[in-house]
Motif scaffolding. Structure first.
Motif, mmCIF file in Angstrom:
data_model
loop_
_atom_site.group_PDB
_atom_site.id
_atom_site.type_symbol
_atom_site.label_atom_id
_atom_site.label_comp_id
_atom_site.label_asym_id
_atom_site.label_seq_id
_atom_site.Cartn_x
_atom_site.Cartn_y
_atom_site.Cartn_z
ATOM 1 N N ARG A 79 0.842 -1.196 0.000
ATOM 2 C CA ARG A 79 0.000 0.000 0.000
ATOM 3 C C ARG A 79 0.882 1.254 0.000
ATOM 4 N N THR A 80 0.573 2.167 -0.904
ATOM 5 C CA THR A 80 1.278 3.455 -0.995
ATOM 6 C C THR A 80 0.247 4.560 -1.181
ATOM 7 N N ALA A 81 0.568 5.736 -0.675
ATOM 8 C CA ALA A 81 -0.334 6.883 -0.787
ATOM 9 C C ALA A 81 0.487 8.159 -0.890
ATOM 10 N N SER A 82 -0.098 9.150 -1.551
ATOM 11 C CA SER A 82 0.538 10.459 -1.715
ATOM 12 C C SER A 82 -0.485 11.531 -1.376
ATOM 13 N N LEU A 83 -0.142 12.407 -0.433
ATOM 14 C CA LEU A 83 -1.046 13.462 0.027
ATOM 15 C C LEU A 83 -0.389 14.821 -0.138
ATOM 16 N N THR A 84 -1.175 15.793 -0.565
ATOM 17 C CA THR A 84 -0.741 17.189 -0.617
ATOM 18 C C THR A 84 -1.745 18.011 0.172
ATOM 19 N N VAL A 85 -1.298 18.633 1.261
ATOM 20 C CA VAL A 85 -2.170 19.345 2.184
ATOM 21 C C VAL A 85 -1.646 20.769 2.347
ATOM 22 N N ARG A 86 -2.556 21.726 2.305
ATOM 23 C CA ARG A 86 -2.198 23.132 2.541
ATOM 24 C C ARG A 86 -2.530 23.479 3.985
ATOM 25 N N VAL A 87 -1.534 23.986 4.701
ATOM 26 C CA VAL A 87 -1.684 24.322 6.113
ATOM 27 C C VAL A 87 -1.210 25.749 6.338
ATOM 28 N N GLU A 88 -1.559 26.291 7.506
ATOM 29 C CA GLU A 88 -1.138 27.649 7.844
ATOM 30 C C GLU A 88 0.255 27.683 8.470
ATOM 31 N N ASP A 89 0.625 26.614 9.154
ATOM 32 C CA ASP A 89 1.932 26.547 9.814
ATOM 33 C C ASP A 89 2.537 25.183 9.509
ATOM 34 N N VAL A 90 3.564 25.164 8.642
ATOM 35 C CA VAL A 90 4.174 23.903 8.225
ATOM 36 C C VAL A 90 4.870 23.193 9.387
ATOM 37 N N PRO A 91 5.710 23.857 10.194
ATOM 38 C CA PRO A 91 6.358 23.140 11.301
ATOM 39 C C PRO A 91 5.365 22.502 12.265
ATOM 40 N N GLN A 92 4.282 23.190 12.571
ATOM 41 C CA GLN A 92 3.290 22.628 13.479
ATOM 42 C C GLN A 92 2.603 21.409 12.858
ATOM 43 N N ALA A 93 2.228 21.508 11.588
ATOM 44 C CA ALA A 93 1.597 20.367 10.917
ATOM 45 C C ALA A 93 2.562 19.190 10.796
ATOM 46 N N LEU A 94 3.848 19.471 10.567
ATOM 47 C CA LEU A 94 4.834 18.399 10.494
ATOM 48 C C LEU A 94 4.987 17.706 11.843
ATOM 49 N N GLY A 95 4.938 18.464 12.924
ATOM 50 C CA GLY A 95 4.980 17.857 14.254
ATOM 51 C C GLY A 95 3.787 16.955 14.520
ATOM 52 N N GLU A 96 2.608 17.380 14.071
ATOM 53 C CA GLU A 96 1.429 16.532 14.233
ATOM 54 C C GLU A 96 1.563 15.245 13.421
#
Length: 324
Positions: A79-96
């Motif tokens: 299984r493989t997946a590719s996601l592209t998500v737009r966020v307001e704060d990249v470091p915070q989203a990366l931590g999540e």
């Protein structure tokens, strides 16, 4: 009863014949033929044992299951997946995303971060999560911001896994047979030949084991490629009605600064050409012009003769004959 015992005895004799032929031809035959003989011998032996048990009447369902070849009970899917998500704060989203992956029992793979001309970050990270937690982690990652793109794939490799496992079993039996022949060999030439054959078959076995490990890793852990892009922060503009003096002053100052910026750009673009032109003029005046032959000076032009004096009139009282 006699027929069944005869079939069992024939099966045992067939297994013994195959084993003997494998021993006699292992030193000269190729790796594939020896592996086939080694694989056929246990199968023949198992068939003979089953016939013997059925003839004696002591066979059972559990014994038949024990002698049957193992079958794949579960599908092996990559299984493989590719996601592209737009966020307001990249470091915070990366931590999540890190927290969700580690909580599920996975780990972070490759990671790359870039920043565009406007200062917005863009991060691409590869996540490896257990297949059991694949859907859960995927849903959690989609909720970190606005989903722009999603691409999920699933590839069934059950047949490939079973084929590799079968080839590993046959190759191990082949390696064991070569080792037995080396223990029985007495001539040096036979030992050298068997050592070369053993090295080749061990290399093939290691290659198969590496394929098995790779398939196990890809089917046991799903791969999620996550791309996080930062949303530009736009400030709300208050509508205060008609522009006032301060607005006009600010607009004029912005226009003045813009004009100075464009003038600086124009001067910067023209300056190299002006410097080259000035250098050429200086070179002409200081080096080239003094060496040119000077033209002779012209003599001053002579003054043209003045007009002749006019004829004086005769004196008063004197006519043309000299008479008074």
């Amino acid at each position: 009863m006699r027929i069944r015992r005869s079939r069992a005895l024939a099966g045992v004799l067939l297994a013994a014949a195959v084993a003997v032929s494998g021993c006699s031809g292992s030193a000269d035959d190729s790796g594939g033929s020896t592996a086939d003989l080694a694989a056929d011998a246990p199968a023949a032996g198992q068939a003979a044992q089953e016939d013997a048990k059925q003839g004696a009447g002591g066979g059972s369902a559990e014994g038949a299951k024990a002698t049957a070849a193992p079958k794949a009970t579960a599908n092996h899917i990559i299984r493989t997946a590719s996601l592209t998500v737009r966020v307001e704060d990249v470091p915070q989203a990366l931590g999540e995303a890190r927290t969700a992956t580690e909580t599920a029992g996975g780990y972070i793979g490759d990671e790359s971060t870039a920043r565009d001309a406007t200062g917005h970050e863009r991060t691409r990270v590869v996540l490896r999560v257990p297949v059991e937690k694949y859907d859960e982690v995927l849903t959690e990652l989609e909720g970190t911001g606005k989903l722009l793109q999603r691409d999920a794939k699933a590839r069934d490799v059950t047949d490939q896994v079973v084929d590799v496992e079968s080839r590993i079993t046959s190759q191990r039996a082949s390696v064991a047979r070569i080792r037995e022949l080396m223990d029985r060999a007495t001539r040096l030439s036979d030992v050298v030949t068997l050592e070369g054959e053993l090295s080749t078959r061990q290399a093939d076995l290691e290659s198969l084991l590496a394929q098995q490990a790779s398939l196990k890793d890809r089917t046991g852990l799903a791969t999620i490629t996550l791309t996080l892009s930062e949303t530009p922060v736009r400030k709300a503009v208050k509508d205060d009605g008609d522009p006032g003096f301060t607005d006009a002053l600010a607009g004029g100052w912005d226009a003045f600064v813009t004009m100075l910026r464009w003038l600086a750009v124009v001067i910067g673009a023209v300056l190299p050409f002006a410097a080259v032109a000035a250098l050429l003029v200086l070179l002409w005046l200081k080096a080239v012009r003094p060496r040119l032959p000077q033209r002779p000076e012209r003599a001053p032009a002579t003054t043209a003769p003045g007009p002749l004096p006019a004829h004086r009139p005769a004196a008063e009282g004197v006519d043309g004959n000299g008479k008074g």
